[in-house]
Design an enzyme around this catalytic site. Sequence first.
Site, PDB file in Angstrom:
ATOM      1  N   HIS A 239       6.915  -1.123  -6.485  1.00 57.54           N
ATOM      2  CA  HIS A 239       8.135  -0.897  -7.557  1.00 57.54           C
ATOM      3  C   HIS A 239       9.319  -1.492  -6.532  1.00 57.54           C
ATOM      4  O   HIS A 239      10.006  -2.343  -6.962  1.00 57.54           O
ATOM      5  CB  HIS A 239       8.474   0.453  -7.379  1.00 57.54           C
ATOM      6  CG  HIS A 239       7.319   1.073  -8.092  1.00 57.54           C
ATOM      7  ND1 HIS A 239       7.179   1.187  -9.488  1.00 57.54           N
ATOM      8  CD2 HIS A 239       6.438   2.157  -7.548  1.00 57.54           C
ATOM      9  CE1 HIS A 239       5.942   2.006  -9.623  1.00 57.54           C
ATOM     10  NE2 HIS A 239       5.483   2.430  -8.932  1.00 57.54           N
TER      11      HIS A 239
HETATM   12  C1  BDR Z   1       9.702   5.031  -7.819  1.00 58.83           C
HETATM   13  O1  BDR Z   1       9.498   6.294  -7.231  1.00 58.83           O
HETATM   14  C2  BDR Z   1       8.815   6.267  -5.764  1.00 58.83           C
HETATM   15  O2  BDR Z   1       7.726   7.109  -5.778  1.00 58.83           O
HETATM   16  C3  BDR Z   1       8.914   4.969  -5.285  1.00 58.83           C
HETATM   17  O3  BDR Z   1       9.234   4.371  -4.065  1.00 58.83           O
HETATM   18  C4  BDR Z   1       9.793   4.313  -6.287  1.00 58.83           C
HETATM   19  O4  BDR Z   1      10.992   4.004  -5.657  1.00 58.83           O
HETATM   20  C5  BDR Z   1       8.745   4.522  -8.613  1.00 58.83           C
HETATM   21  O5  BDR Z   1       8.859   5.668  -9.687  1.00 58.83           O
END
Ligand code: BDR
Length: 309
Positions: A239
């Site tokens: 992400h």
């Molecule tokens: C986001 O949530 C976290 O678990 C990850 O680091 C990312 O920023 C994805 O939904």
Amino acid sequence: MRKIIIDTDPGQDDAIAILTALASPEELDVIGITTVGGNVPLELTTKNALMMVELANRSEVPVVAGHLGPKGRRLVTAEYVHGETGLDGAGRPDPTIAATPGFGPEFIVEQLEVHDAITLCPLGPLTNIADALERRPELASKVEQIVLMGGGHFEGGNVTPMAEFNIYVDPGAAATVFASGIDIVMMPLDVTHKARTSPSRIAAFRDQGTEATTSAAGMLSFAERFDIDRYGFEGGPLHDPCVIAYLLEPEIFTGRLCNVEIETESKLTRGTTVVDWWEATKRPKNAWVANDLDSDRFFALLAERIGRL
Ligand code: BDR
Ligand code: CA
């Protein structure tokens, strides 16, 4: 060269984003990293950010701890994704450097006071960013852009059917940020779920054999397990590095300018990013929302940059 502040809750994907940014001094001047409670509690997100700064040999970059969690709401964490440490798989020793004294939102305010233009890069819940903007709304004009990871549209959510983790944890803060009038670029699940690891993509890190690429490969291998099991994906989505990749090579991504509002009330859909993709309303367009990327180019960029460390 852009001046940036990374606001983060590492998290393996946050860590890869931090390493990529610190490996790119020609394009990005990382003037500080602020941490927030999110994937794991603040004490660990701060420790993990310091660990990455040290791994990148960039100990001069200040790491400043911010909010423990959202105002008036219990912090929801995600050890079930990232492991108990938040950085399982990194295989790194505890940091020998310490956080810079101060408080994340105050640090952001101070930096906006002294610099002409800063790009804010939120990779976690928006608690620190909203607090900084609420303290000094007039400083919004000094924010060149906010490039954030959060939300989802066609892809739905990953914490509830509609809400993505970063927005779900602190929807009030997200509403403040999206109402700020600042130029926003949003990397939602629609794009990050297409940025998935594969054995050869992880090997591109591991095979370089440096401390940073070995640690990155370890983190990617750990982090992909959860999503492979949960979604039946062939790899794990990456992400937060989408934010840094956008700053380095924006043409990797496609998207469109939309109105985005945040649902803060409904029990069922709290934390939803309501993206007006089809212009169903005349509400002002306040965010460029990414929906696709060239994932080969994305992974090649990350492996090449982290290989420089
Ligand atoms: C986001 O949530 C976290 O678990 C990850 O680091 C990312 O920023 C994805 O939904
Ligand atoms: Ca994150």
